[in-house]
Design a protein around this motif. Structure first.
Motif, short mmCIF file in Angstrom:
data_model
loop_
_atom_site.label_atom_id
_atom_site.label_comp_id
_atom_site.label_asym_id
_atom_site.label_seq_id
_atom_site.Cartn_x
_atom_site.Cartn_y
_atom_site.Cartn_z
N LEU A 36 0.88 -1.17 0.00
CA LEU A 36 0.00 0.00 0.00
C LEU A 36 0.91 1.21 0.00
O LEU A 36 1.53 1.54 1.01
N SER A 37 1.03 1.88 -1.15
CA SER A 37 1.98 2.97 -1.33
C SER A 37 1.39 4.29 -0.82
O SER A 37 0.36 4.75 -1.32
N LEU A 38 2.08 4.91 0.17
CA LEU A 38 1.57 6.14 0.78
C LEU A 38 2.70 7.16 0.92
O LEU A 38 3.79 6.81 1.38
N PRO A 39 2.46 8.43 0.60
CA PRO A 39 3.53 9.43 0.64
C PRO A 39 3.75 10.08 1.99
O PRO A 39 4.80 10.68 2.24
N ASP A 40 2.76 10.00 2.91
CA ASP A 40 2.89 10.73 4.18
C ASP A 40 1.93 10.18 5.22
O ASP A 40 1.14 9.26 4.95
N SER A 41 2.00 10.77 6.41
CA SER A 41 1.15 10.31 7.51
C SER A 41 -0.32 10.57 7.24
O SER A 41 -1.19 9.77 7.60
N ALA A 42 -0.64 11.71 6.60
CA ALA A 42 -2.04 12.04 6.33
C ALA A 42 -2.69 10.95 5.47
O ALA A 42 -3.85 10.58 5.69
N SER A 43 -1.93 10.43 4.51
CA SER A 43 -2.46 9.37 3.64
C SER A 43 -2.75 8.11 4.44
O SER A 43 -3.74 7.41 4.18
N PHE A 44 -1.88 7.83 5.42
CA PHE A 44 -2.11 6.63 6.23
C PHE A 44 -3.35 6.80 7.09
O PHE A 44 -4.22 5.92 7.13
N PHE A 45 -3.43 7.90 7.81
CA PHE A 45 -4.56 8.10 8.72
C PHE A 45 -5.87 8.27 7.97
O PHE A 45 -6.96 8.06 8.54
N ALA A 46 -5.80 8.64 6.69
CA ALA A 46 -7.01 8.73 5.88
C ALA A 46 -7.63 7.36 5.62
O ALA A 46 -8.78 7.27 5.17
N LEU A 47 -6.88 6.30 5.92
CA LEU A 47 -7.42 4.95 5.75
C LEU A 47 -8.51 4.65 6.77
O LEU A 47 -9.25 3.68 6.60
N GLY A 48 -8.58 5.46 7.82
CA GLY A 48 -9.66 5.29 8.79
C GLY A 48 -9.23 4.55 10.04
O GLY A 48 -8.07 4.19 10.22
N PRO A 49 -10.18 4.30 10.95
CA PRO A 49 -9.87 3.68 12.24
C PRO A 49 -9.43 2.22 12.13
O PRO A 49 -8.82 1.69 13.06
N GLU A 50 -9.74 1.58 11.02
CA GLU A 50 -9.28 0.21 10.77
C GLU A 50 -8.60 0.19 9.41
O GLU A 50 -9.22 -0.10 8.39
N PRO A 51 -7.30 0.52 9.38
CA PRO A 51 -6.62 0.71 8.10
C PRO A 51 -6.41 -0.56 7.27
O PRO A 51 -6.09 -0.48 6.09
N GLY A 52 -6.61 -1.73 7.86
CA GLY A 52 -6.44 -2.97 7.10
C GLY A 52 -5.01 -3.22 6.70
O GLY A 52 -4.73 -3.76 5.62
N VAL A 53 -4.08 -2.84 7.56
CA VAL A 53 -2.65 -2.98 7.31
C VAL A 53 -2.04 -3.92 8.35
O VAL A 53 -2.43 -3.90 9.52
N ASP A 54 -1.11 -4.77 7.92
CA ASP A 54 -0.47 -5.72 8.83
C ASP A 54 0.88 -5.23 9.34
O ASP A 54 1.34 -5.67 10.39
N LEU A 55 1.53 -4.35 8.59
CA LEU A 55 2.85 -3.84 8.97
C LEU A 55 3.06 -2.50 8.27
O LEU A 55 2.63 -2.32 7.13
N ALA A 56 3.75 -1.58 8.97
CA ALA A 56 4.08 -0.29 8.37
C ALA A 56 5.58 -0.19 8.17
O ALA A 56 6.35 -0.36 9.11
N LEU A 57 5.99 0.07 6.93
CA LEU A 57 7.39 0.28 6.57
C LEU A 57 7.54 1.78 6.36
O LEU A 57 7.01 2.34 5.40
N ILE A 58 8.26 2.45 7.27
CA ILE A 58 8.25 3.91 7.33
C ILE A 58 9.65 4.49 7.14
O ILE A 58 10.60 4.06 7.80
N ASP A 59 9.76 5.48 6.26
CA ASP A 59 11.01 6.21 6.11
C ASP A 59 11.20 7.12 7.31
O ASP A 59 10.29 7.87 7.68
N LEU A 60 12.35 7.05 7.94
CA LEU A 60 12.62 7.88 9.12
C LEU A 60 12.55 9.37 8.80
O LEU A 60 12.09 10.17 9.61
#
Length: 242
Positions: A36-60
């Motif tokens: 699930l390709s996302l450019p920033d935190s806003a994109s992630f949180f826009a997925l809602g209260p249940e994002p349906g993600v098993d792991l987050a790979l995050i650029d520091l």
């Protein structure tokens, strides 16, 4: 009755570099993950209260925000496993990340096969059914005190069989100690053994990992019986308590 096969793990790739996201996403798809390709935190949180993600790979180093703070928020709100991507020269941030409980770190540029192996290891420890494997009959196990390390499954187990979760760096450090028991090991050797993703860290990294490991394997972390310090020399792992 037909059993449904476990779904492929969904990995959120959060990075402001579109080319890197595309490369990592393609790599994940080739190896049985759903990226699930996302450019920033806003994109992630826009997925809602249940994002349906098993792991987050995050650029520091996300543009305009802290990848580390995003990792902490995701962990607190969703309890997801976190793997951080870091660049060289981010020593202090890496240390803070270790202290805050990130499951693993990968330094860019990374080896694609190692990234896949790391993600699978983190997901397996988190219990994802698509990467959880049964206990192998020929598992290699080291026992010390009331604990044992299953090298085949990369698990630290209590006497009752329950797992004590380890980050990748903690696991690698413990395995190295168990392969080299009753020998004083200098800090520089431990840093080298941890590999190229951690070899650029400041010395404090070892102190952080030792502290965290003692909290997991020692009955009284402030008075360790297994993972002992030899002042001015390094550390020694004592298999059997006297």
């Amino acid at each position: 009755m037909q059993h449904q096969a476990p779904s492929s793990p969904v990995v959120a790739v959060i990075d402001d570099d579109a080319d890197l996201r595309a490369t990592v996403s393609a790599l994940l798809e080739e190896n049985g993950f759903t990226p699930l390709s996302l450019p920033d935190s806003a994109s992630f949180f826009a997925l809602g209260p249940e994002p349906g993600v098993d792991l987050a790979l995050i650029d520091l180093r996300l543009r305009g925000e802290s990848g580390l703070m995003l990792a902490v928020q995701i962990r607190e709100r969703f309890g997801l496993p976190i793997v951080m991507l870091t660049g060289r020269g981010d020593e202090m941030d890496k240390i803070i990340g270790l202290e805050s409980g990130a499951d693993d770190f990968m330094m860019k540029p990374f080896n694609p096969r190692e990234l896949i192996a790391r993600l699978r290891a983190v997901l397996r420890r988190a219990g994802h059914p698509a990467v959880t494997t049964p206990v192998a009959a020929g598992s290699q196990v080291w026992k010390f005190g009331a604990l044992q390390l299953d090298v085949t499954r990369r698990e630290l187990l209590r006497a009752d069989g329950s797992e004590i979760p380890l980050t990748n760096a903690e696991y690698r450090l413990l395995e190295y100690f168990l392969r080299n028991p009753e020998r004083i090991i200098p800090r520089t050797e431990l840093l080298t053994e941890l590999g190229n993703d951690l070899s650029q860290y400041m010395d404090r990294t070892i102190d952080v990992l030792i502290l965290r490991l003692r909290r997991k394997i020692e009955a009284v972390p402030s008075k360790p019986i297994h993972l002992q310090t030899r002042r001015g020399q390094g550390y020694i792992f004592v298999m059997q308590a006297v």
